[in-house]
Design a protein around this motif. Structure first.
Motif, PDB file in Angstrom:
ATOM      1  N   THR A  15       0.928  -1.114  -0.093  1.00 24.61           N
ATOM      2  CA  THR A  15      -0.040  -0.039   0.100  1.00 24.61           C
ATOM      3  C   THR A  15       0.850   1.350  -0.019  1.00 24.61           C
ATOM      4  OG1 THR A  15       0.039  -0.074   2.470  1.00 24.61           O
ATOM      5  CG2 THR A  15      -1.832  -0.949   1.099  1.00 24.61           C
ATOM      6  N   VAL A  16       2.114   1.167   0.248  1.00 21.01           N
ATOM      7  CA  VAL A  16       3.090   2.302   0.217  1.00 21.01           C
ATOM      8  C   VAL A  16       3.888   2.263  -0.869  1.00 21.01           C
ATOM      9  CG1 VAL A  16       4.722   3.674   1.439  1.00 21.01           C
ATOM     10  CG2 VAL A  16       2.944   2.520   2.629  1.00 21.01           C
ATOM     11  N   ALA A  17       3.777   3.197  -1.747  1.00 24.19           N
ATOM     12  CA  ALA A  17       4.561   3.346  -3.185  1.00 24.19           C
ATOM     13  C   ALA A  17       5.745   4.460  -2.801  1.00 24.19           C
ATOM     14  CB  ALA A  17       3.735   3.270  -4.193  1.00 24.19           C
ATOM     15  N   VAL A  18       6.259   4.358  -3.942  1.00 24.83           N
ATOM     16  CA  VAL A  18       7.410   5.856  -3.993  1.00 24.83           C
ATOM     17  C   VAL A  18       6.952   6.606  -5.183  1.00 24.83           C
ATOM     18  CG1 VAL A  18       9.756   6.437  -4.360  1.00 24.83           C
ATOM     19  CG2 VAL A  18       9.160   4.502  -2.799  1.00 24.83           C
ATOM     20  N   ILE A  19       6.959   8.014  -5.083  1.00 24.88           N
ATOM     21  CA  ILE A  19       6.573   8.790  -6.300  1.00 24.88           C
ATOM     22  C   ILE A  19       7.986   8.793  -7.468  1.00 24.88           C
ATOM     23  CG2 ILE A  19       6.358  11.111  -7.314  1.00 24.88           C
ATOM     24  CD1 ILE A  19       4.676  11.642  -4.601  1.00 24.88           C
ATOM     25  N   ALA A  32       0.915  11.792 -10.780  1.00 27.74           N
ATOM     26  CA  ALA A  32       2.044  11.311  -9.842  1.00 27.74           C
ATOM     27  C   ALA A  32       2.278   9.705 -10.648  1.00 27.74           C
ATOM     28  CB  ALA A  32       1.876  11.060  -8.351  1.00 27.74           C
ATOM     29  N   GLU A  33       3.291   9.324 -10.983  1.00 28.16           N
ATOM     30  CA  GLU A  33       3.615   8.064 -11.331  1.00 28.16           C
ATOM     31  C   GLU A  33       4.394   7.288 -10.383  1.00 28.16           C
ATOM     32  OE1 GLU A  33       6.153   9.185 -14.699  1.00 28.16           O
ATOM     33  OE2 GLU A  33       4.679  10.262 -15.731  1.00 28.16           O
ATOM     34  N   LEU A  34       3.796   6.314  -9.743  1.00 28.20           N
ATOM     35  CA  LEU A  34       3.991   5.526  -8.572  1.00 28.20           C
ATOM     36  C   LEU A  34       4.914   4.170  -8.984  1.00 28.20           C
ATOM     37  CD1 LEU A  34       0.895   5.765  -6.713  1.00 28.20           C
ATOM     38  CD2 LEU A  34       2.604   7.393  -6.423  1.00 28.20           C
ATOM     39  N   SER A  35       5.600   3.875  -8.274  1.00 29.57           N
ATOM     40  CA  SER A  35       6.567   2.822  -8.112  1.00 29.57           C
ATOM     41  C   SER A  35       5.795   1.350  -8.203  1.00 29.57           C
ATOM     42  CB  SER A  35       7.517   2.501  -6.825  1.00 29.57           C
ATOM     43  OG  SER A  35       6.884   2.448  -5.749  1.00 29.57           O
ATOM     44  N   CYS A  36       4.662   1.317  -7.753  1.00 29.76           N
ATOM     45  CA  CYS A  36       3.832   0.217  -7.642  1.00 29.76           C
ATOM     46  C   CYS A  36       3.142  -0.102  -9.072  1.00 29.76           C
ATOM     47  CB  CYS A  36       2.697   0.092  -6.743  1.00 29.76           C
ATOM     48  SG  CYS A  36       1.417   1.707  -6.973  1.00 29.76           S
ATOM     49  N   GLY A  37       3.450   0.862 -10.092  1.00 26.09           N
ATOM     50  CA  GLY A  37       2.605   0.809 -11.590  1.00 26.09           C
ATOM     51  C   GLY A  37       1.450   1.480 -11.412  1.00 26.09           C
ATOM     52  N   HIS A  38       0.796   2.041 -10.433  1.00 27.13           N
ATOM     53  CA  HIS A  38      -0.505   3.039 -10.666  1.00 27.13           C
ATOM     54  C   HIS A  38       0.005   4.431 -10.668  1.00 27.13           C
ATOM     55  CE1 HIS A  38      -2.099  -0.380  -8.094  1.00 27.13           C
ATOM     56  NE2 HIS A  38      -2.599  -0.586  -9.162  1.00 27.13           N
ATOM     57  N   THR A  39      -0.893   5.221 -10.822  1.00 29.32           N
ATOM     58  CA  THR A  39      -0.989   6.652 -11.014  1.00 29.32           C
ATOM     59  C   THR A  39      -2.012   7.446 -10.203  1.00 29.32           C
ATOM     60  OG1 THR A  39      -2.526   6.835 -12.806  1.00 29.32           O
ATOM     61  CG2 THR A  39      -0.199   6.635 -13.429  1.00 29.32           C
ATOM     62  N   GLN A  40      -1.695   8.528  -9.750  1.00 30.02           N
ATOM     63  CA  GLN A  40      -2.621   9.170  -8.783  1.00 30.02           C
ATOM     64  C   GLN A  40      -2.447  10.706  -9.138  1.00 30.02           C
ATOM     65  OE1 GLN A  40      -4.484   8.265  -5.961  1.00 30.02           O
ATOM     66  NE2 GLN A  40      -5.221  10.065  -6.350  1.00 30.02           N
ATOM     67  N   HIS A  41      -3.657  11.284  -9.578  1.00 33.49           N
ATOM     68  CA  HIS A  41      -4.194  12.530  -9.739  1.00 33.49           C
ATOM     69  C   HIS A  41      -3.811  13.559  -8.545  1.00 33.49           C
ATOM     70  CE1 HIS A  41      -6.019  11.771 -13.553  1.00 33.49           C
ATOM     71  NE2 HIS A  41      -5.822  13.009 -13.791  1.00 33.49           N
ATOM     72  N   LEU A  42      -2.945  14.413  -8.610  1.00 33.26           N
ATOM     73  CA  LEU A  42      -2.658  15.337  -7.546  1.00 33.26           C
ATOM     74  C   LEU A  42      -3.063  16.709  -7.814  1.00 33.26           C
ATOM     75  CD1 LEU A  42       0.913  13.712  -6.487  1.00 33.26           C
ATOM     76  CD2 LEU A  42      -1.365  13.486  -5.260  1.00 33.26           C
ATOM     77  N   LYS A  63       9.441  15.953  -4.384  1.00 31.97           N
ATOM     78  CA  LYS A  63       8.540  14.996  -3.913  1.00 31.97           C
ATOM     79  C   LYS A  63       8.984  13.423  -4.759  1.00 31.97           C
ATOM     80  CE  LYS A  63       5.561  17.041  -1.491  1.00 31.97           C
ATOM     81  NZ  LYS A  63       5.278  17.022  -0.326  1.00 31.97           N
ATOM     82  N   ILE A  64       9.723  13.320  -5.620  1.00 31.94           N
ATOM     83  CA  ILE A  64      10.309  12.417  -6.149  1.00 31.94           C
ATOM     84  C   ILE A  64      10.932  11.503  -5.397  1.00 31.94           C
ATOM     85  CG2 ILE A  64      11.735  11.230  -8.195  1.00 31.94           C
ATOM     86  CD1 ILE A  64      10.637  13.595 -10.037  1.00 31.94           C
ATOM     87  N   GLY A  65      10.724  10.305  -5.049  1.00 32.73           N
ATOM     88  CA  GLY A  65      11.425   9.204  -4.347  1.00 32.73           C
ATOM     89  C   GLY A  65      10.820   9.309  -2.909  1.00 32.73           C
ATOM     90  N   GLN A  66       9.788  10.109  -2.653  1.00 32.05           N
ATOM     91  CA  GLN A  66       9.060  10.179  -1.512  1.00 32.05           C
ATOM     92  C   GLN A  66       8.145   9.198  -1.267  1.00 32.05           C
ATOM     93  OE1 GLN A  66       9.858  12.141   1.264  1.00 32.05           O
ATOM     94  NE2 GLN A  66      11.688  12.586  -0.092  1.00 32.05           N
ATOM     95  N   PRO A  67       7.709   8.408  -0.142  1.00 30.28           N
ATOM     96  CA  PRO A  67       6.841   7.460  -0.106  1.00 30.28           C
ATOM     97  C   PRO A  67       5.364   8.116  -0.365  1.00 30.28           C
ATOM     98  CG  PRO A  67       7.927   7.819   2.240  1.00 30.28           C
ATOM     99  CD  PRO A  67       8.440   8.850   0.997  1.00 30.28           C
ATOM    100  N   PHE A  68       4.462   7.167  -0.807  1.00 31.22           N
ATOM    101  CA  PHE A  68       3.063   7.691  -1.087  1.00 31.22           C
ATOM    102  C   PHE A  68       2.035   6.392  -0.775  1.00 31.22           C
ATOM    103  CE2 PHE A  68      -0.339   8.412  -3.821  1.00 31.22           C
ATOM    104  CZ  PHE A  68      -0.734   9.997  -3.738  1.00 31.22           C
TER     105      PHE A  68
END
Length: 78
Positions: A15-19, A32-42, A63-68
């Motif tokens: 449930t925790v990815a990285v930006i 945001a493009e996430l390390s899990c393969g999902h994306t999230q509008h911000l 924010k790149i490299g930060q947990p999300f």
């Protein structure tokens, strides 16, 4: 329009990815493009969503490299 898009190959079970980065959608909203393969509008749309940092290139870079916390990954675990 959904807040985020699920990756069709099902990557990411945490449930925790990285930006990893950002891009803009067709409407100019930041995603945001996430390390899990999902994306999230911000979006920055006061008073509902206050994310002034997303409008500034230097702040997005910070924010790149930060947990999300990925909402899509959380739903997959249920």
């Amino acid at each position: 329009m959904p807040e985020s898009e699920q990756n069709p190959d099902g990557r990411g079970r945490s449930t925790v990815a990285v930006i990893l980065g950002f891009h803009q959608d067709d409407d100019g909203h930041w995603v945001a493009e996430l390390s899990c393969g999902h994306t999230q509008h911000l979006r920055h749309q006061p008073p509902w969503q206050s994310r002034t940092w997303v409008l500034d290139p230097a702040h997005r870079l910070e924010k790149i490299g930060q947990p999300f916390a990925c909402g899509w990954c959380a739903q997959e675990r249920e």
